[in-house]
Enzyme design. Structure first.
Site, PDB file in Angstrom:
ATOM      1  CD  GLN A   1       3.146   6.655   0.898  1.00 45.43           C
ATOM      2  OE1 GLN A   1       3.683   5.321   0.428  1.00 45.43           O
ATOM      3  NE2 GLN A   1       1.971   6.614   0.192  1.00 45.43           N
TER       4      GLN A   1
ATOM      5  CG  ASN B 167      -0.158  -0.360   2.308  1.00 39.72           C
ATOM      6  OD1 ASN B 167       0.550  -0.043   2.867  1.00 39.72           O
ATOM      7  ND2 ASN B 167      -0.792  -0.805   3.378  1.00 39.72           N
ATOM      8  CG  LEU B 168       4.294   1.489   1.817  1.00 41.86           C
ATOM      9  CD1 LEU B 168       6.006   2.154   2.327  1.00 41.86           C
ATOM     10  CD2 LEU B 168       3.952   3.006   2.389  1.00 41.86           C
ATOM     11  CB  CYS B 169       2.806   6.255  -3.419  1.00 42.13           C
ATOM     12  SG  CYS B 169       2.519   6.674  -4.294  1.00 42.13           S
ATOM     13  CG  LEU B 170       8.527   2.615  -2.524  1.00 46.21           C
ATOM     14  CD1 LEU B 170       9.330   3.855  -2.990  1.00 46.21           C
ATOM     15  CD2 LEU B 170       8.700   2.253  -0.893  1.00 46.21           C
TER      16      LEU B 170
END
Ligand SMILES: *Cc1c(COP(=O)(O)O)cnc(C)c1O
Length: 472
Positions: A436, A393-396
């Site tokens: 985050q 769920n990380l923007c990574l």
């Protein structure tokens, strides 16, 4: 517990995803099995749970209600253990130590597993300056060798070379009023029983050195590293590693994200590197590994290490971490989205990230289990087994739960849970972060059996009441 889908969904609905579920009674059972190995070899000794494995209060409090001791590797872990009901005498302080950690350990009457002369000097000074009781210490040694010159133990940043034992004993001699050497030990980062047998024999010799100097040591500490066998069958692991090798060599399509090789690579058609993974199948693990070590003949003294320990009147200390946490919990993540790329791959996005289930960091590769939201669905929509990549769920870009494709009996649906089994050792909270501002998994302690599970929040668990009167 995996069969109790409705119960697991209720927990995640109430407490969110990710969620860690712990089984405190299991760790008590595991500890009892370790102690029974000591009994089988007619040895007295102590089993110290390496707390760093999991931050759970329930596991530590449950153990406090047993005859198990605890290995604390930081000031915070020491405070946590004391607050969970461990008295100082049941605690061993290991790992890198700052003066505050040493002071509290000494003040509480814990044993300090000392890493070298510097630490002994600091500890002695604290004991003298603050009028503390004489501090019991175990000397952590390293670089053991067999009679041949071949170095068997690998390099470690911890421990003091057994060849320089004299300098440690000099420090102890200067501080007889402050320090009481209880024994010697090692903790080796290896799965090799041979290396450990060499180290154990080296420790028995070191005990003699201490006795010659007029000390009265009475324990050998064999550290941790007894391990978990994550898979039931060796063949599963062999098939997987063979397939991974074939994929790296280009003999089959990749089974990892971007062709990642977990340490293996192909150079001009030649396989290079080494597999950097935890051996998911171990023929001998847990308390059986300890049994095997004690049964094994000493490399040069010939007789079994258990017998030699017995004859040298030494207690056996062990510090299992992973092995004591075997089957003590699982991690749940909710499926948010399932996508199919134009190359036909399934991408499954979860309400959790790689830090919430440290499979990659600890090199443990397992397929999760689908816990269906709707038990009726799945079988009837004609979808067969799939390989899927699990996205966090990380923007990574790098936030994959695991870089390997996992294999599922059908594509999961949004709302299903993926259950990662056997994560209590190192995979639950070792690397969990607030990156985050995503939520860190809550923990619940669970007891009972299918149909009658009882649960409470991990920090509400006490071994007397939370889950019923089962510990009498
Ligand atoms: C980590 C650690 C352990 C536990 O190791 P496992 O492999 O989890 O059994 C024991 N002792 C020390 C000093 C450690 O650092």
């Amino acid at each position: 517990m995996l069969a109790s889908a409705a119960f697991l969904h209720q927990l995640v609905d109430a407490l969110g995803s990710p969620l860690n579920v712990l089984l405190p009674d299991q760790i008590a059972e595991n500890a009892a099995r370790f102690r029974s190995v000591l009994a089988r070899h007619h040895l007295t000794g102590r089993i110290f749970f390496a707390h760093k494995t999991n931050r759970s209060s329930a596991l530590v409090r449950r153990l406090a209600a047993t005859g198990t001791d605890l290995d604390a590797a930081s000031l915070g872990e020491l405070q946590h253990a004391l607050a969970a009901g461990f008295t100082g005498g049941r605690i061993m302080a290991t790992g890198p130590k700052d003066p505050e950690f040493l002071w509290l350990a000494a003040r509480a009457g814990a044993t300090v597993n000392a890493d070298g002369p510097g630490e002994l000097e600091t500890a002695a000074r604290l004991v003298r300056d603050y009028g503390l009781p004489r501090l019991r210490v175990v000397l952590r040694l390293a670089e053991f060798e067999t009679s041949g010159a071949r170095r068997l133990s690998r390099r470690s940043r911890f421990g003091w070379s057994v060849k320089a034992l004299d300098s440690l004993l000099d420090v102890l001699e200067r501080h007889r009023d402050e320090l009481e050497p209880l024994g010697v030990g090692y903790h080796l980062d290896t799965t090799s029983v041979d290396e450990k047998a060499t180290a154990l024999e080296g420790c028995l010799r070191a005990l003699e050195e201490l006795r010659l100097r007029g000390f009265e040591p009475r324990a050998v500490d064999v550290g941790g590293g007894f391990g978990i066998s994550y898979l039931a069958h060796a063949g599963q692991w062999e098939r997987y590693t063979t397939a991974l090798t074939d994929a790296v060599m280009g003999r089959r399509p990749p089974i990892t994200w971007g062709g990642h090789g977990y340490g293996l690579r192909s150079e001009n058609g030649i396989l290079k590197g080494a597999l950097g993974l935890y051996p998911a199948h171990r023929p001998v693990a847990g308390e059986d590994y300890l049994d095997e070590l004690l049964t094994r003949p000493a490399p040069s003294l010939g007789r079994s290490l258990g017998t030699l320990l017995l004859e040298s009147l030494a207690d056996l200390y062990a510090e299992p971490g992973r092995a004591l946490a075997d089957q003590c919990g699982l991690t749940l993540g909710k499926v948010l989205e399932v996508r199919r790329t134009d190359t036909g791959e399934h991408l499954v996005r979860l309400a959790m990230n790689a830090g919430d289930v440290g499979l990659e960091d600890h090199g443990v590769l397992m397929d999760p289990v689908i816990v269906p939201r709707d038990p009726g669905r799945g079988q009837d929509d004609g979808e067969g087994p799939v390989a899927a990549y699990l996205m966090g769920n990380l923007c990574l870009e790098a936030d994959l739960i695991t870089r390997r494709a996992v294999f599922l009996p059908r594509p999961p649906h949004p709302g299903d849970l993926l259950a990662f089994a056997n994560t209590a050792a190192y995979c639950m909270d070792f690397g969990a972060t607030h990156a985050q501002q995503q939520p860190v998994a809550r923990k619940v302690a669970v007891s009972g059996e299918a149909g009658s599970w009882r649960w409470c929040l991990d920090d509400q668990y006490w071994p007397i009441s939370c889950l019923g009167e089962q510990h009498g």
